[in-house]
Design a protein around this motif. Structure first.
Motif, PDB file in Angstrom:
ATOM      1  N   VAL A  56       0.854  -1.186   0.000  1.00 46.16           N
ATOM      2  CA  VAL A  56       0.000   0.000   0.000  1.00 46.16           C
ATOM      3  C   VAL A  56       0.888   1.233   0.000  1.00 46.16           C
ATOM      4  N   LEU A  57       0.625   2.150  -0.927  1.00 43.02           N
ATOM      5  CA  LEU A  57       1.423   3.370  -1.073  1.00 43.02           C
ATOM      6  C   LEU A  57       0.618   4.565  -0.557  1.00 43.02           C
ATOM      7  N   LEU A  58       1.204   5.316   0.374  1.00 43.16           N
ATOM      8  CA  LEU A  58       0.535   6.458   0.992  1.00 43.16           C
ATOM      9  C   LEU A  58       1.361   7.719   0.740  1.00 43.16           C
ATOM     10  N   HIS A  59       0.851   8.596  -0.108  1.00 46.34           N
ATOM     11  CA  HIS A  59       1.553   9.824  -0.482  1.00 46.34           C
ATOM     12  C   HIS A  59       1.508  10.850   0.652  1.00 46.34           C
ATOM     13  N   GLY A  60       2.215  11.952   0.472  1.00 51.09           N
ATOM     14  CA  GLY A  60       2.247  13.006   1.463  1.00 51.09           C
ATOM     15  C   GLY A  60       1.160  14.042   1.255  1.00 51.09           C
ATOM     16  N   SER A  61       1.185  15.084   2.101  1.00 50.13           N
ATOM     17  CA  SER A  61       0.207  16.165   2.006  1.00 50.13           C
ATOM     18  C   SER A  61       0.423  16.973   0.732  1.00 50.13           C
ATOM     19  N   GLN A  62      -0.668  17.557   0.233  1.00 50.28           N
ATOM     20  CA  GLN A  62      -0.670  18.329  -1.001  1.00 50.28           C
ATOM     21  C   GLN A  62      -0.119  17.508  -2.173  1.00 50.28           C
ATOM     22  N   ALA A  63      -0.567  16.263  -2.229  1.00 49.13           N
ATOM     23  CA  ALA A  63      -0.138  15.359  -3.304  1.00 49.13           C
ATOM     24  C   ALA A  63      -1.243  14.329  -3.527  1.00 49.13           C
ATOM     25  N   ASN A  64      -0.963  13.364  -4.394  1.00 44.50           N
ATOM     26  CA  ASN A  64      -1.896  12.291  -4.703  1.00 44.50           C
ATOM     27  C   ASN A  64      -1.088  11.125  -5.270  1.00 44.50           C
ATOM     28  N   ALA A  65      -1.773  10.126  -5.785  1.00 45.99           N
ATOM     29  CA  ALA A  65      -1.096   8.912  -6.241  1.00 45.99           C
ATOM     30  C   ALA A  65      -0.095   9.162  -7.360  1.00 45.99           C
ATOM     31  N   ALA A  66      -0.226  10.282  -8.071  1.00 46.78           N
ATOM     32  CA  ALA A  66       0.731  10.580  -9.149  1.00 46.78           C
ATOM     33  C   ALA A  66       2.157  10.690  -8.626  1.00 46.78           C
ATOM     34  N   ALA A  67       2.308  10.988  -7.340  1.00 42.94           N
ATOM     35  CA  ALA A  67       3.652  11.111  -6.766  1.00 42.94           C
ATOM     36  C   ALA A  67       4.452   9.823  -6.879  1.00 42.94           C
ATOM     37  N   TRP A  68       3.766   8.679  -7.018  1.00 45.71           N
ATOM     38  CA  TRP A  68       4.450   7.384  -7.071  1.00 45.71           C
ATOM     39  C   TRP A  68       4.805   6.947  -8.494  1.00 45.71           C
ATOM     40  N   MET A  69       4.438   7.723  -9.490  1.00 53.87           N
ATOM     41  CA  MET A  69       4.641   7.266 -10.863  1.00 53.87           C
ATOM     42  C   MET A  69       6.094   6.969 -11.224  1.00 53.87           C
ATOM     43  N   PRO A  70       7.085   7.718 -10.708  1.00 57.43           N
ATOM     44  CA  PRO A  70       8.472   7.342 -11.025  1.00 57.43           C
ATOM     45  C   PRO A  70       8.899   6.007 -10.412  1.00 57.43           C
ATOM     46  N   ASP A  71       8.235   5.589  -9.326  1.00 57.70           N
ATOM     47  CA  ASP A  71       8.615   4.368  -8.615  1.00 57.70           C
ATOM     48  C   ASP A  71       7.907   3.118  -9.134  1.00 57.70           C
ATOM     49  N   VAL A 235      15.611   9.575   5.731  1.00 63.15           N
ATOM     50  CA  VAL A 235      15.359  10.960   6.127  1.00 63.15           C
ATOM     51  C   VAL A 235      16.475  11.857   5.617  1.00 63.15           C
ATOM     52  N   GLY A 236      16.152  13.144   5.495  1.00 65.83           N
ATOM     53  CA  GLY A 236      17.114  14.113   4.991  1.00 65.83           C
ATOM     54  C   GLY A 236      17.590  15.061   6.074  1.00 65.83           C
ATOM     55  N   GLY A 237      18.891  15.275   6.143  1.00 69.45           N
ATOM     56  CA  GLY A 237      19.465  16.120   7.172  1.00 69.45           C
ATOM     57  C   GLY A 237      19.076  17.581   7.057  1.00 69.45           C
ATOM     58  N   PHE A 269      11.890  16.515   0.540  1.00 70.31           N
ATOM     59  CA  PHE A 269      11.598  15.726  -0.656  1.00 70.31           C
ATOM     60  C   PHE A 269      12.852  14.943  -1.027  1.00 70.31           C
ATOM     61  N   LEU A 270      12.731  13.628  -1.036  1.00 72.01           N
ATOM     62  CA  LEU A 270      13.887  12.771  -1.315  1.00 72.01           C
ATOM     63  C   LEU A 270      13.592  11.908  -2.543  1.00 72.01           C
ATOM     64  N   PRO A 271      13.949  12.380  -3.727  1.00 78.55           N
ATOM     65  CA  PRO A 271      13.728  11.576  -4.935  1.00 78.55           C
ATOM     66  C   PRO A 271      14.745  10.449  -5.032  1.00 78.55           C
ATOM     67  N   ASN A 272      14.541   9.596  -6.010  1.00 81.89           N
ATOM     68  CA  ASN A 272      15.517   8.542  -6.346  1.00 81.89           C
ATOM     69  C   ASN A 272      15.725   7.531  -5.221  1.00 81.89           C
ATOM     70  N   GLN A 273      14.651   7.199  -4.523  1.00 84.12           N
ATOM     71  CA  GLN A 273      14.732   6.161  -3.489  1.00 84.12           C
ATOM     72  C   GLN A 273      14.107   4.850  -3.952  1.00 84.12           C
ATOM     73  N   THR A 274      13.794   4.759  -5.230  1.00 80.89           N
ATOM     74  CA  THR A 274      13.070   3.605  -5.768  1.00 80.89           C
ATOM     75  C   THR A 274      13.803   2.294  -5.504  1.00 80.89           C
ATOM     76  N   GLU A 275      15.068   2.232  -5.848  1.00 83.85           N
ATOM     77  CA  GLU A 275      15.817   0.976  -5.713  1.00 83.85           C
ATOM     78  C   GLU A 275      16.058   0.628  -4.248  1.00 83.85           C
ATOM     79  N   ARG A 276      16.286   1.636  -3.403  1.00 81.24           N
ATOM     80  CA  ARG A 276      16.503   1.363  -1.977  1.00 81.24           C
ATOM     81  C   ARG A 276      15.249   0.753  -1.349  1.00 81.24           C
ATOM     82  N   VAL A 277      14.100   1.312  -1.665  1.00 74.72           N
ATOM     83  CA  VAL A 277      12.849   0.777  -1.127  1.00 74.72           C
ATOM     84  C   VAL A 277      12.571  -0.605  -1.711  1.00 74.72           C
ATOM     85  N   MET A 278      12.849  -0.786  -2.992  1.00 75.17           N
ATOM     86  CA  MET A 278      12.641  -2.081  -3.636  1.00 75.17           C
ATOM     87  C   MET A 278      13.465  -3.165  -2.950  1.00 75.17           C
ATOM     88  N   ALA A 279      14.726  -2.873  -2.662  1.00 73.36           N
ATOM     89  CA  ALA A 279      15.582  -3.859  -2.013  1.00 73.36           C
ATOM     90  C   ALA A 279      15.054  -4.206  -0.632  1.00 73.36           C
TER      91      ALA A 279
END
Length: 290
Positions: A56-71, A235-237, A269-279
């Motif tokens: 189950v994918l849960l996007h953040g505030s001021q967003a929708n399911a389109a946020a997951w399209m790169p993943d 998380v981002g510093g 906003f932390l893009p490019n986490q697709t492979e880390r989450v997949m693993a």
């Protein structure tokens, strides 16, 4: 009646129309689902092999399911994905915002999972969606197989970003751009063509939607200690909305089994986490032969 999500009826219609156009570009074969709940209809996009482990994918505030399209293209190879439009956000679910405190959102997710025919799933959540995921895991641990959290609320302290940056709102478009950079980081000079429609949608959402001015309830130490499922927190510093160091430190103390990825130069906003989450999903829930 006043719309709790959008600044005007015209803004609502514009975002819905644009969102529909973006969804038409969903990168893999999918099915659009509508689940009835006590808070109204909830819109979900299902994709990936129907017999694969559910996520189950849960996007953040001021967003929708389109946020997951790169993943989605990678994750859908091995998992059955359910991208949920959160109620009270600029998607196609009911425009209601129950109090974040109490059981309202857990009861809503109960009904969403039941409507999808799920007794359990792994959850991937970002920001407010991360809060939703950890809140649900705390209240329904038997339903949550694994948690992958990206800049999640509900663990570390929430910063008073709006108060700090209020003067920028007086500086027009330049001030709004500076606020956006503080949250998302410097905008890339060139975006891939595939991301342009999503970026345009999210930019327009920022102008059309009323932000949630609320504090996300934080789990207690005892509630964090009770989370036994596999966990990944990224998380981002340089997150200006949430105290990432506090998120990291509380997880280290109370959920030592959690995998932590602290990106020193990362923003909210932390893009490019697709492979880390997949693993993480692969080693946490994937069944042999899937």
């Amino acid at each position: 009646m006043t719309n709790v999500v959008y600044r005007s009826a015209q803004a609502a219609q514009s975002i819905v129309t644009q969102y529909r156009q973006v969804l038409a570009r969903w990168p893999v074969a999918s099915k659009e689902l509508t689940v009835p709940t006590r808070h109204g209809a909830t819109f979900v996009i299902g994709c990936g092999p129907e017999t694969a482990p559910p996520v189950v994918l849960l996007h953040g505030s001021q967003a929708n399911a389109a946020a997951w399209m790169p993943d989605v293209p990678l994750w859908a190879e091995r998992f059955r994905l359910f991208a949920v439009d959160m109620i009270g956000e600029p998607g196609l679910s009911a425009p209601v915002r129950p109090n974040l405190r109490g059981d309202a959102h857990a009861l809503w997710l109960d009904e969403v999972l039941s409507g999808l025919g799920l007794s359990h799933a792994a959850f991937v959540g970002t920001s407010l969606g991360g809060w939703l995921a950890v809140d649900y895991a705390s209240k329904r641990p038997q339903a949550v197989q694994a948690l992958a959290l990206i800049c999640p609320g509900g663990i570390g302290r929430q910063k008073n970003f709006l108060l700090k940056t209020l003067p920028l709102l007086l500086l027009g478009s330049w001030g709004r751009r500076k606020m956006r950079e503080m949250v998302f980081g410097p905008a890339p000079k060139v975006l891939p063509d595939a991301l342009l429609p999503i970026a345009s949608l999210m930019d327009n959402i920022g102008k059309a939607v009323k932000p949630r001015i609320v504090s996300m309830p934080r789990l207690t130490d005892a509630q964090l200690q009770a989370l036994r499922m596999p966990m990944l927190a990224i998380v981002g510093g340089r997150d200006v909305l949430l105290d990432s160091a506090d998120t990291r430190d509380r997880l280290r103390r109370n959920a030592p089994h959690a995998e932590l990825c602290f990106l020193e130069e990362g923003y909210h906003f932390l893009p490019n986490q697709t492979e880390r989450v997949m693993a993480f999903l692969d080693r946490s829930i994937c069944m042999p032969g899937v």
